[in-house]
Design a protein around this motif. Structure first.
Motif, short mmCIF file in Angstrom:
data_model
loop_
_atom_site.label_atom_id
_atom_site.label_comp_id
_atom_site.label_asym_id
_atom_site.label_seq_id
_atom_site.Cartn_x
_atom_site.Cartn_y
_atom_site.Cartn_z
N TYR A 39 0.82 -1.20 0.00
CA TYR A 39 0.00 0.00 0.00
C TYR A 39 0.86 1.26 0.00
O TYR A 39 0.64 2.20 -0.76
N GLY A 42 3.89 0.80 -3.06
CA GLY A 42 3.46 0.46 -4.41
C GLY A 42 3.44 1.64 -5.36
O GLY A 42 3.93 1.54 -6.49
N LYS A 43 2.96 2.80 -4.89
CA LYS A 43 2.79 3.91 -5.82
C LYS A 43 4.12 4.56 -6.20
O LYS A 43 4.19 5.30 -7.17
N ASP A 44 5.18 4.25 -5.43
CA ASP A 44 6.46 4.88 -5.75
C ASP A 44 7.43 3.95 -6.47
O ASP A 44 8.56 4.32 -6.73
N ASN A 46 8.37 2.91 -9.61
CA ASN A 46 8.12 3.28 -11.00
C ASN A 46 9.41 3.18 -11.81
O ASN A 46 10.43 2.72 -11.31
N ARG A 250 9.46 8.20 1.22
CA ARG A 250 8.69 7.57 0.13
C ARG A 250 9.54 6.53 -0.58
O ARG A 250 9.10 5.40 -0.83
#
Lengths: 283, 328
Positions: A39, A42-44, A46, A250
């Motif tokens: 959670y 995951g969004k970082d 890339n 992050r």
């Protein structure tokens, strides 16, 4: 009488459910860790994360390409040092050993396995870093390699022992020498087990941070060659997590997710393969 | 010069000079010696490790003697080094970890060994083994960003309200500190206690259970009064093993313990552990005495874990070998 029975039965149910609850708590910890990392990190995770160098301190953006490559290089060195020693040493224990030498080797291997990783780091610092006066990939790889040896050694021994005696006798009966028997019959039969064990050992040292702090040290740039300080994922996570910048936090989460993913996937694949073949290793 | 094989060879005993030559040529002797050398490398590494820790800590050992162990000043500026705050912090956090992890781990192990059907038990143990594989720095990450804020805003205030009259739960609430480090350690060692205890419990002979059940004991009574006592030594072994892990655990503890070399009775106060001070100060140590004092701390940690691991292995060996004779 009846009341006493009732009491005993309720204690029974209560305690048994409590043990179930304990198991549930322990298992859910794993899913909690996985879920939280996925959670948060995951969004970082890339493209930049895998391809860019860290930005100068304080600037946002950048990635951890050097740390990913660095971890790979350190693990390569560790495997080059740890696997041969563990494999051949384990072969001696299982195939050639008498009584006294294997006892001593087993004992020291178990001893090494129990040494805290930070102490292994001091050892690598003393023998590799101190003589040349600078941190290097070699020192980090050596520290991780030392940690791999006991694991590879003991599991090689176990998997070689698990090969049925009849296979050895068959080869011997055909006139093969002992070495020939081992190299072309016993070792191939045990190879899957040994390979998986080596991978498990690699996965274990991949997450080690403590022995790298003062051997491989860390680096915000690429580390060409083998004799310079080098970045690695675990050390990067540590540095970024305790650092003061929001952006570092992050990226620490993202790196944590990548590291945990690598370690767990290796473990799952290897353990599933293992359970379908030869006897399982003891923990 | 082909002659008939000697009697010794014919009987299958590869001794004597001719047999030796044959063994050398077939590669057996070479293989034996090569593998022996690699096996001895393991011994050599262990000997070197002890030797390096010993010689590199010589300066501090000579300067402070045994008083190093109970002196509580740690002041690199004035070259005063004492190990007590770190030894204390290591022991307190490990004890806290065990206090939480032992009941939890033992309970889970009993469930997995005695209650759960074998296939469920095996699958759950697989997950527990995965939990053991999670790197220490990940626990530290979760500790810093989840547990520390939670401790500061929820758990520590609640503990202070309930137990604030004791000396253990007093002082300002930082979130970080010995209690938080102990909690993280507990989570980290639980998998070891579970998987070793489960194995020890599974090695208890079935007669032991059946005898208790036949006397009319409930399932729990049979487990607690017949099975667990039988496996007691092995369970102790698993606890020692976990304790040795906890003592040497570095990253997660470093990240949440607060890194303050002061002995404080309160569990809320920031502390320090041996492994944590090594992680933080080793690469920045200036001066030979400072470095050698740190290496002596490493030596102390090594000796602690060495003794505990030895005891643990002995205890586990005692129970599993006794139980496996009549394994079900």
């Amino acid at each position: 009488m009846n009341l006493r029975m009732l009491w005993r039965k309720s204690v029974n149910v209560l305690m048994l459910s409590l043990t179930g609850l304990c198991a549930l708590v322990a298992i859910s910890l794993l899913f909690f860790i996985l879920g939280y990392l996925a959670y948060h990190g995951g969004k970082d995770v890339n493209w930049d994360f895998f391809t860019k160098l860290p930005k100068p301190v304080g600037e946002t953006g950048g990635g951890m390409a050097n740390a990913i490559v660095g971890s790979g290089k350190l693990l390569l060195l560790a495997a080059l040092f740890g696997v041969p020693v563990g494999l051949l040493g384990g072969m001696y224990l299982a195939e050639f050993g008498g009584r006294a030498v294997p006892f001593v080797v087993r004992y020291t291997a178990d001893l090494l396995n129990g040494v805290p990783s930070i102490v292994i780091g001091i050892f690598a610092y003393a023998v590799v870093v101190m003589p040349v006066h600078h941190f290097s990939s070699l020192a980090g790889g050596f520290a991780l390699g030392v940690m791999m040896i006991p694991i590879v050694l003991r599991s090689t021994e176990e998997f070689l022992h698990a090969v049925p005696r009849s296979m050895r006798e068959g080869a011997m009966a055909l006139g093969a020498s002992k070495w020939r028997t081992i190299s072309s019959v016993v070792l191939p039969a045990a190879s899957r087990g040994i390979l998986t064990a080596a991978l498990l050992a690699l996965a274990r040292v991949a997450g080690e941070t403590a022995p790298l702090l003062f051997t491989a040290f860390g680096n915000r740039f690429w580390s060409p060659g083998w004799s310079q300080p080098i970045a690695s994922l675990p050390v990067m996570i540590f540095t970024y997590a305790v650092g003061p910048y929001e952006d570092w936090h992050r990226q620490a989460w993202a790196a944590g997710l990548v590291l945990l993913g690598l370690v767990l996937v290796t473990n799952i694949v290897v353990r599933t393969l293992l359970s379908r073949g030869t006897s399982p290793p003891r923990s | 010069m082909a002659t008939a094989p000697t009697t010794a060879e014919a009987a299958g005993f590869p001794w004597g000079p001719r047999a030796l030559i044959r063994r050398v040529r077939s590669g057996d002797e070479l293989a034996r010696l090569t593998t022996l050398v690699f096996a001895l490398v393991v011994v050599l590494l262990a000997v070197m490790l002890v030797e390096q820790l010993w010689t590199n800590s010589a300066e501090a050992r000579h300067r402070f003697g045994l008083a190093f162990l109970w002196s509580s000043t740690w002041d690199p500026v004035f070259n005063q080094f004492g190990a007590l705050p770190f030894v204390y912090g290591t022991l307190v956090t490990s004890a806290l970890g065990l206090l939480i992890a032992v009941p939890l781990g033992l309970g889970a192990a009993i469930f997995l060994a005695e209650l759960a059907p074998r296939s469920l038990s095996d699958n759950l143990t697989f997950l527990i083994d995965l939990l053991a594989a999670v790197p220490s720095v990940i626990y530290g990450l979760l500790g810093v960003f989840i547990l520390v804020p939670l401790m500061r805003t929820e758990i520590q205030p609640a503990l202070k309200r309930a137990l604030g009259f004791t000396v253990l739960f007093q002082g300002p609430l930082y979130g970080i500190g010995s209690l938080t480090a102990g909690l993280v350690l507990a989570v980290m060692i639980v998998p070891f206690i579970i998987s070793v205890s489960r194995e020890v419990l599974l090695a208890v002979p079935g007669d032991q259970r059946e005898a208790a059940l036949a006397l009319g004991a409930t399932r729990w009574e049979a487990t607690w009064k017949a099975v667990v006592p039988y496996a007691r030594t092995g369970i102790m072994g698993s606890i020692f093993l976990a304790l040795a892990r906890a003592l040497g655990e570095t990253m997660a503890v470093t990240m949440v313990i607060g890194n303050n070399p002061r002995i404080s009775a309160s569990l809320f106060a920031p502390g320090y552990s041996i492994a944590a001070v090594l992680a933080n100060e080793f690469s920045e140590a200036t001066g030979n005495l400072y470095l050698s004092a740190l290496i002596e701390l490493g030596l102390v940690l090594f000796l602690l874990t060495f003794v505990l691991n030895g005891l643990a292995r002995l205890l586990i060996l005692l129970t599993t070998s006794r139980g496996s004779v009549v394994q079900t």
